[in-house]
Structure formats: structure tokens, C-alpha cells
Design an enzyme around this catalytic site. Sequence first.
Site, short mmCIF file in Angstrom:
data_model
loop_
_atom_site.label_atom_id
_atom_site.label_comp_id
_atom_site.label_asym_id
_atom_site.label_seq_id
_atom_site.Cartn_x
_atom_site.Cartn_y
_atom_site.Cartn_z
N LEU B 52 -57.08 35.23 -22.10
CA LEU B 52 -57.78 36.43 -22.53
C LEU B 52 -56.79 37.36 -23.23
O LEU B 52 -55.57 37.20 -23.07
CB LEU B 52 -58.37 37.14 -21.31
CG LEU B 52 -59.48 36.38 -20.56
CD1 LEU B 52 -59.82 37.09 -19.27
CD2 LEU B 52 -60.70 36.23 -21.45
N THR B 136 -56.50 33.17 -28.58
CA THR B 136 -57.05 33.12 -27.23
C THR B 136 -57.40 31.70 -26.83
O THR B 136 -57.16 31.29 -25.70
CB THR B 136 -58.30 34.00 -27.09
OG1 THR B 136 -59.19 33.68 -28.18
CG2 THR B 136 -57.94 35.48 -27.16
N ARG B 262 -16.93 42.93 -26.17
CA ARG B 262 -15.79 42.03 -26.16
C ARG B 262 -14.74 42.58 -25.20
O ARG B 262 -14.82 43.73 -24.75
CB ARG B 262 -15.19 41.91 -27.56
CG ARG B 262 -16.10 41.17 -28.52
CD ARG B 262 -15.66 41.37 -29.95
NE ARG B 262 -14.36 40.76 -30.23
CZ ARG B 262 -13.73 40.91 -31.38
NH1 ARG B 262 -14.25 41.65 -32.33
NH2 ARG B 262 -12.56 40.34 -31.59
N HIS B 263 -13.76 41.75 -24.91
CA HIS B 263 -12.60 42.19 -24.16
C HIS B 263 -11.93 43.33 -24.94
O HIS B 263 -12.18 43.52 -26.13
CB HIS B 263 -11.63 41.03 -24.04
CG HIS B 263 -11.34 40.43 -25.39
ND1 HIS B 263 -10.39 40.95 -26.25
CD2 HIS B 263 -11.93 39.39 -26.04
CE1 HIS B 263 -10.40 40.23 -27.37
NE2 HIS B 263 -11.31 39.29 -27.27
N ASN B 269 -4.96 39.89 -31.14
CA ASN B 269 -5.79 40.64 -32.09
C ASN B 269 -4.88 41.45 -33.01
O ASN B 269 -5.04 41.46 -34.21
CB ASN B 269 -6.73 41.61 -31.37
CG ASN B 269 -7.85 40.92 -30.63
OD1 ASN B 269 -8.23 41.35 -29.54
ND2 ASN B 269 -8.40 39.86 -31.18
N ARG B 312 -7.97 38.01 -21.23
CA ARG B 312 -8.30 39.31 -21.79
C ARG B 312 -9.63 39.88 -21.29
O ARG B 312 -9.78 41.10 -21.15
CB ARG B 312 -8.25 39.29 -23.31
CG ARG B 312 -8.96 38.11 -23.98
CD ARG B 312 -8.42 37.93 -25.39
NE ARG B 312 -9.13 36.99 -26.24
CZ ARG B 312 -8.92 35.68 -26.26
NH1 ARG B 312 -8.03 35.14 -25.42
NH2 ARG B 312 -9.58 34.90 -27.11
N GLU B 332 -13.90 31.85 -25.54
CA GLU B 332 -14.03 31.95 -26.99
C GLU B 332 -14.10 30.55 -27.62
O GLU B 332 -13.66 29.56 -27.03
CB GLU B 332 -12.84 32.75 -27.57
CG GLU B 332 -12.85 32.94 -29.08
CD GLU B 332 -14.11 33.64 -29.62
OE1 GLU B 332 -15.23 33.28 -29.22
OE2 GLU B 332 -13.97 34.55 -30.46
N HIS B 397 -16.28 37.39 -26.09
CA HIS B 397 -15.42 37.25 -27.26
C HIS B 397 -16.26 37.32 -28.52
O HIS B 397 -17.47 37.23 -28.48
CB HIS B 397 -14.68 35.91 -27.20
CG HIS B 397 -13.90 35.72 -25.93
ND1 HIS B 397 -12.57 36.06 -25.81
CD2 HIS B 397 -14.27 35.23 -24.73
CE1 HIS B 397 -12.16 35.78 -24.58
NE2 HIS B 397 -13.16 35.28 -23.90
N MET B 401 -20.04 36.42 -28.56
CA MET B 401 -20.95 37.57 -28.61
C MET B 401 -21.92 37.43 -29.77
O MET B 401 -23.10 37.79 -29.66
CB MET B 401 -20.15 38.87 -28.74
CG MET B 401 -20.98 40.13 -28.65
SD MET B 401 -19.94 41.54 -28.29
CE MET B 401 -21.01 42.87 -28.84
#
Lengths: 472, 539
Positions: B52, B136, B262-263, B269, B312, B332, B397, B401
Site C-alpha cells: 500500500l 503498489t 580521516r586520521h 602526508n 594514524r 588505506e 583514510h 572515505m
Amino acid sequence: MMETFPCELTQNPLRKIWMPCKKNGLPEKHISQRRVCMTNCPTLIVTVGLPARGKTYISKKLTRYLNWIGVPTKEFNVGQYRRECLKIYKSFEFFQPDNEEGLKVRRQCALAALKDVRQYLLLDGGQVAVFDATNTTRERRGTITKFAEQNGFKVFFVESVCEDQDVIAENIVQVKLDSPDYIDCNTEEAIADFMKRIKCYESAYQPLDEILDRNLSYIKIMDVGRRYLVNRVLDHIQSRIVYYLMNSHISPRSIYLCRHGESDLNITGRIGGDAGLTARGKEFAKCLLKFIHDQDINDLKVWTSQMKRTIQTAEALGVPYEQWKALNEIDAGVCEEMMYEEIQEHYPLEFALRDQDKYRYRYPKGESYEDLVQRLEPVIMELERQGNVLVICHQAVMRCLLAYFLDKSADELPYLECPLHTVLKLTPVAYGCKVEPVCLSVEAVNTQRDRPENVDVQRTTEDALHTMPAHF
Amino acid sequence: MAASQQQQPRSTGGLLENGSEGKRTEPRTNEKKCSWASYMTNSPTVIVMIGLPARGKTYMSKKLTRYLNWIGVPTKVFNLGVYRREMVQSYKSYDFFRHDNQEAMQIRKQCALVALQDVKSYLNEEGGQIAVFDATNTTRERREMIRHFAQEHEYKVFFVESICDDPEVIATNILDVKVSSPDYPERDRESVMEDFLKRIECYKVTYQPLDPDEHDKQLSFIQVINVGRRFLVNRVQDYIQSKIVYYLMNIHVHSHSIYLCRHGESHHNVEGRIGGDAQLSDRGKQFATALKEFVEEHRLSDLKVWTSQLRRTIQTAEELGVPYEQWKILNEIDAGVCEEMTYHMIEEKYPEEFALRDQDKYHYRYPGGESYQDLVQRLEPVIMELERQGNVLVICHQAVMRCLLAYFLDKSADDLPYLKCPLHTVLKLTPVAYGCKVDMFDLKVEAVNTHRDRPLQGRVSAEGSQTLFLRRNSFTPLSSQDQLVKRPRLYSAGNPPKSRWPPQAPSLPSMELPEGPESNSQESLNHSSPEEPGNGVDS
């Protein structure tokens, strides 16, 4: 403003898991080491159903699966307790609903079993207990539920409902005739008695009811898996149990496990890598083709990993096959493509740690057997769904799969023998699995390295390499 | 073995003859880039919703479709309401839905037929694998018609019926999604509620629920009762139906929020290195502290915290001072031989690999490593568990992500690898109506930018691809059924880009993407991610 950052981490040398250390630099026993998400409180799985509905089959299988994925599980079969108590089974009359003496004994046995359940879940480190009995009355189930509540266990019922007479008859033939209860009877007598036994339960049977039992968590399996009713699944583990039960079937079939043919790295005693087949390996592939033909298997699926050596092996069969990345060999990280002698030379500590606990040991930047099992779980799930399958994989992978089918512990798993050029035919039978090894007589190196006696980190090179298989 | 399986073996020719030198770039002739889940499905399937109005059919349809597309099974929703609105320009009142309104009944039937034609196009010509017929479908007659149609075209059928008798749930439903439906432009709550309830009554008159005991016992279906309190599952036929059942059994409608971040910034990085297992830089540690304040500020009840098993993320979580769970599968993406290198170093040492990755970042697998496609497969249990849970904070990571975000925001494989997931930013995802609301929180701690945009020169066309090599083991699963059923395969639906890359095997049907299939979110309330780049680079 920067306070001393509390989160100095230390890495467990065996499992390569990072965890916080206490001030003295020692690792802290941290909740982060708990197995992910499984379940916080222990779970009691309770089977429900008339005799010969597959309750024990389900209990054993579920127990095997849960243990394999790392959830400590144990089954408690009330029938066993009854056999302990009574010593000798006379006839179905014991089970008659008006047999006062019988009822008393049966109730005592159930309580004894529950006592052991409590011991297992609260004191022995168990996480799931499977209470395998008919549990056909609401009263009995009420007793169990109360018991669980008192002890802080979650309860999940698994009911098996089946009216298919053929299935029931087959069931009796497969597992009841060999029961200790019927050790002195011939087939006809046993079947007759057992059918009367079932009758004893039928009149008092109160199946799980949509309305009356709507607050319970359960799965009702109907007609051997044709239909399922699932009510109030509470947590992750129950969800996994439901998924597993819904994917299992009992149609006869066989699973063939083997490794790729001998590879170029095999003969030089190196682990890992992505080498091609040697001449002997190719020979094996041809023999595999012949073997498959001779077996005359109906609708065989062939699976390989995504590494060259398994694919090359499958190619020789000339049939469609499916590649699973999940079937790739264990990642040996920094030790990839090394010989054992080299590992001992460059990483003697790692080498010793591995021998100390081969199941949990994770190669630096690589994997452990424990990781492998997690990675292979979807493969197992799909194998459960399938019919006849040939899985061409690798040594560590094959050990994991074999351990699942043969219910081997984490300690035994990494040492299971899976030699090259040998096919294992697994056929589910009764409560377990029949194994037929077939050695396709093509010579190959031996890659089995047993656990050496000396696993101390200070051991000599000689002791470390004592059990190493020979190579070119 | 069946003789039919003795057909053409996969001709990977020269590839297999090479020795163990580990040559990694031979051409593969029979490559197909479908995902594992996709090729595990052989015949196309029509999922038929039943129920329904205001029973959550469209909610389930869209969610299921999003999930299936994410795991790589091309799926599309066909919502009958949309077709009806096209045909009948303006909705007047519930009278249209009365079962004795002959004219309206005709129109509605017509719509169904048109929709089924589109289903046929999608499954036969456009590379679709699953079509979700969202209507339906409350009468046996209508369901019979659909079954006939499916049988004619050799599609499997799987019914999903939603049954609900809880008036509160229904009322909430109406307020959440019907009030803002195109049918009710005035949006006056009370009158909408009144009209809609009358609409439901119209259907009730002729509603014939599935009957598992007699009439419908041969059909494959799942009945979802009272928003997942109970399920009845009948005759699951195959892998994909099993996954659909599992998924439907794990989703819930309780309100909850998922936080992705993220970390904190790591030493790698800062140096521009990818992968590895580095520790947090000072700014990363500051972020962890800021994150702790964030969690406290938001007073998240019963918040679960998940990390990967890389240092991390764990260091970041440690600072929060609450229990957290480590998942190896949140690690990662494995960059294989490129681990711990900078992009510059990769470009120098492996120029071909570098170029390949830019051409098809989603399918590209690092030598000895993984691809985004592998990541998605690896992350599936995380998604499943996120569906089950309440409030969760996932500290992960960049690539991970992106994959998770793509699932929640229904991003295609093409967009996924370029989603913006900057360091020191928390994304709060809250399911709302048919989609997901995204709130972005920049925790105001400086960090390097690790985002690499899609390269500007566009993609190599299919003809120029003969000279390009694909990674060996770059994934060409073949289903046993593939060689029997010649169907073009897609690896993801959604918003298809104009041109596609993979080099084609001469013997395989073309993998060109179809013109046409629009995104699933025609009328969804999908709020776009704040990452939609406005800098001219299409992402």
C-alpha cells in the site's frame, strides 16, 4: 597548550596490531582488541523442532561456522546428556508424554545442560552456546528464556519445521540408525521405534507462533530452507547467523579443493609472488582435466584466485572459470618471494614469532591466517550456496577452507597438509564431511613446513630451519 | 561437465607463457571490467515492490538500488508514480485512485506498460542488470502481468512486499515524504494527510497481499513486516537475491548519523608520500584534540568509534578517550610497489602506471596492490554494519572515505575516486527522506592538501587503446554464464560520462555505455555533497 599526547602506541609483535601503551611503555590491554562488532553479551541459540528435523545438523554446522570466523561457540546436545544419565535406551516409551519418570529425567538433563552452558559462557570464554534439543513446548522455552535473562544472555531461537516425509525418512537413515540409541537394533526396528518417538512429541508440539512469540528473536526454517520466517533480529551476530542459515542447503554435492600446479617459485623454495607454472605444474593441469572428466561431475563451477599460477591451471581445463581476488595467497608482506633461509637470515625474530603462533602471526606489511579467514568468509558463504565446485587456490588459502569443512581448530589449521598436485574431494555426509584425497601422480616439491621443536627467538639457524622442506 | 561449457576457453594467449620474471604489462584480450557482484548475477532480475502507499516501497527501492550500484551491479529504479505524473499533468485528488474510476485505471495500466518497456530497454539494451519496479502492485492481476512480461524476456523476478499496520509509522512516512511530493504543491500538512489517507483506502479495497501458503508459494519473495521487525523469505533463487535479502534485513529507519573523517595529518602526508604506516604530525595531533572537542560538543549518545589498523587512525582515536574498534578492512588502499612514494617518484619510476591510473582511477590496480574497485568489495561488510548501527564515527583514510561517501551519496564509479575528502574535516551524514544530508565540519586545524584532481586532458578514446596495456590480473572475472549470454556489461550505473576507456577485446560485445539512463535520483532529495568542485575540473 599541547599537553603530552597520551597516545603513544606500541605494536604487538605477533599480530602487528597497534595499541596504546601505559606509562611504563608496556602495552595496555585495550578494549580495541576486542573482536569487531560481534556481540557484547553472550548469545544462547536454542533449537526448536520435532525429532529428525535437522536440529543437530544445524547446530553442528552453525557451531563450526561460528568457530571458524572466530566466535567461540559450543553445542550442548541434550540427547547426549540423556544418554549419560540413562546409559541404556530401551524404547520410544521413554518419550511418551505421560511417562512421569521419563519426563523427570529429561528435565534434569536439560537443566544439567543449561548449567554447563552457563559455565561455558560466563567462565570458559565462550561467546555463543547452541542448546540443541527439541524444546517443543512453550513452557520449556520459557524456562530457558528465564535462565538466559538471569545470566545476561541474549536468546535466539532456530526452529526447523518440515512435513516432507521423504526428507524425514532420509534424515533417519543418515543419522539416526547409527545413533548409540539403536546400536542393537536392525534397520526396520530402529525406524519403527523412531517414528513412534516422533509421535510422542507431536501432540505437545507448540511451534513458534507469530502472535504469541512475537517478542522473541528467532528464525523459522521451513521445508529445508525453501522458506524462512525471521523475527526481531537483535544484533550483528544474529544477523550473520540468519544469513548463514539462509545460504546453507542440503542438496548432495561435492567440493573439490586443490592448489595450482607447481610454480617456478615453489621449486626454488620461495614463498608468495606471482610465478607461472613449471613443466610439471602444466602436467598437473592436464591431469586435472582428465580427473575432472573421469569424475563426470554435473554442472561443475571452477574458481581460481587472481594469481597467474591458479589461472594457468584453470586454463588447461578449457572451461569457464571465475576469478576471486579473495582466493589470493596469504600476503607475506616484506617476506614475499623469500626463501625460508632468507627469512631466517633477515628476520629471525619474525620467523620465530611465526612458529610460536602461526595462526595469529601477521607478516610485516602482510597478513595472518586470521586475516585470511576473514577475507575468505564470502567464499565460504558462496560455497554454501553452490553445488559442485572446484576451487583452485593456494596452500594457506586451502588450509583455511579445509579447516572450515573439517572443523579444524586455529592451532591445527596452519599445519594442515595440502600438498601440490593433490585434489581433495569433500562430500558432506551425516553431520560432517567425507574427505577423499586424490593424488594426481605428477611429481612436485614438498612445500609443507611443520612446526619445529624450538620456537624460541634465540634459537639457532639450524633449529629454525630444521623442518624446512627441500628445494632446488 | 555440461558440454555447453566446453566453449571458447579464454584466450589470454601470450600472457600465460611468460615465466616468473613478473612482467606486468602484457595485453589481455578478454578483459572485462565488471565487478565481482555484477558477474555473479547471470540473468537480469526484476525486483517488484508490493505494498500500500506509504509503506516505504520507494525508500527501499532507492536504497537497494544505491547499494547494488555501489557493489557494481547496474541497477535502476522505475517508479510508476513518475510515469503517472508525466501522463496526468496535474494531480487533483485521491479520486484518481478509486478502483471504480475506469478512466484513471486505464491510464494507470498504460503507465505500467510504458514503464515495463523501459525496463526491457534497460535490461536488454542498456546493460542494466537489475530493474526495480517501484509501484503498489497490490493486485494479483498486476503481478501476473509483470511475471508474464519477465518470463517472456527471461528475467528473474523477485518480489519485495512491505506490510505495515503501525499507524504511527505510516503517519510519519506521509509527513516525511508525501507532504513534499510533486502531487501536493500546496503542502498544507493536514489536507495532504487527509487526501493521502483516502488514497490508501482506495488501494485497500483491492489489495491482495502475497500468500506464501497457497497462491504465491512458488514465487521468490521477501515480505518485510512492520519496518523490519519480521521477515518472511520464500524461495531465494540465487546469489544476488540472497544479498538483497541480507541487505533488506540489515537496514533500519531509526534516525542516526554517521560521521566520516580521516586520521589527523601524518608525517607521510606532509612529505607527500602515499600509503605507509606513519605517525601523526603535530598538526595531526591537534586535529585529534579538536575531534575530541567536536565529539563532546555534539553530545553523541552511544557513539561507536571505528578505526583502521594503521597507526594514524588509531592515534587519532586514542585521543578521544573512548573505546574504539579496529577494522583491518578500513586500512588505506594498498599501493603495492608504490607504497610510501610521492606522486613525483611514482611518475618517474613507473610512468606507464602513473598514466594508466589517471585514465581510469576506479579500476586501476597498483602493481601488487589494490584498486578502488577492490576497496569497495573489501568495504562491503563495513557498509553492512554501518546500516545496522546507530551513531558511528569512522576514522579512516582518503580512498576508503571516498568509497564510503560514494555509497551514502550515490556517486558513480567515475566520480568516486575524485570526491574531496580533505584532512581535518568531518562529514556528518544523516539519512533524510530518500537520501542523505551532508554537513561538513572543518575543524580549523591546518593540514596539507592531499587531493589530486582529475587530469584535464580527458581520456584516451577506445580506438587509441590498442597500444595501452592493462595490468595483468587487473581483474577479468568471467561468469560461466557469460559465454552463453552475450550481453554488454556495465560496471556501474549512475551518471555515465560521455566516453569510456577500457580497451576492447575484439571478440566481446562493446562495452560502450548507453546514452540515456539518467541517474536514479530524479526525484530524490539527495543533497549533493559539499565537495562538488566548482573549479572547472569535472569530477
